[in-house]
Write an enzyme that holds these catalytic residues in place. Sequence first.
Site, PDB file in Angstrom:
ATOM      1  N   HIS A  41      -0.825  31.859  13.446  1.00  0.00           N
ATOM      2  CA  HIS A  41      -0.463  31.926  12.123  1.00  0.00           C
ATOM      3  C   HIS A  41       1.263  31.300  12.176  1.00  0.00           C
ATOM      4  CE1 HIS A  41       1.763  35.798  12.455  1.00  0.00           C
ATOM      5  NE2 HIS A  41       0.832  35.858  13.248  1.00  0.00           N
ATOM      6  N   HIS A  50       2.833  17.786  23.256  1.00  0.00           N
ATOM      7  CA  HIS A  50       1.358  18.133  23.850  1.00  0.00           C
ATOM      8  C   HIS A  50       1.138  19.750  24.215  1.00  0.00           C
ATOM      9  CE1 HIS A  50      -1.914  16.644  27.099  1.00  0.00           C
ATOM     10  NE2 HIS A  50      -1.814  17.687  26.566  1.00  0.00           N
TER      11      HIS A  50
END
Length: 112
Positions: A41, A50
């Site tokens: 979250h 990446h």
Amino acid sequence: AHVSANANVGLSSFVSAGAIVNHSANIGKGVIVNSGAIIEHECQVGDFTHIAPGATLLGNVRIGSNCFIGANATIKEGLTIGDNTIVGAGSVVLSHIGDNQKWVGVPAKCID
């Protein structure tokens, strides 16, 4: 993959099989969230970063642009990782990281 309806995934980004992008996460453009990675979250991932397989970003983590977070790395909640930074595979990051650095180990330490 599971991407929360409240998450934002930028243009040309890729979320792979088994990855999770949770509530209020913001993924930039051109990002790869690889197999089994977890973006918790309120995380923010900068453009062209990446996130390797199995990496975990705990809640409210900020990752800069052009970064590489290695396989099975863990980033503790609330931390900021600067631009152009590499976190090695299996590393556990317990402190903020500035721009243009390489960190590895448990706990992760700067090697560059």
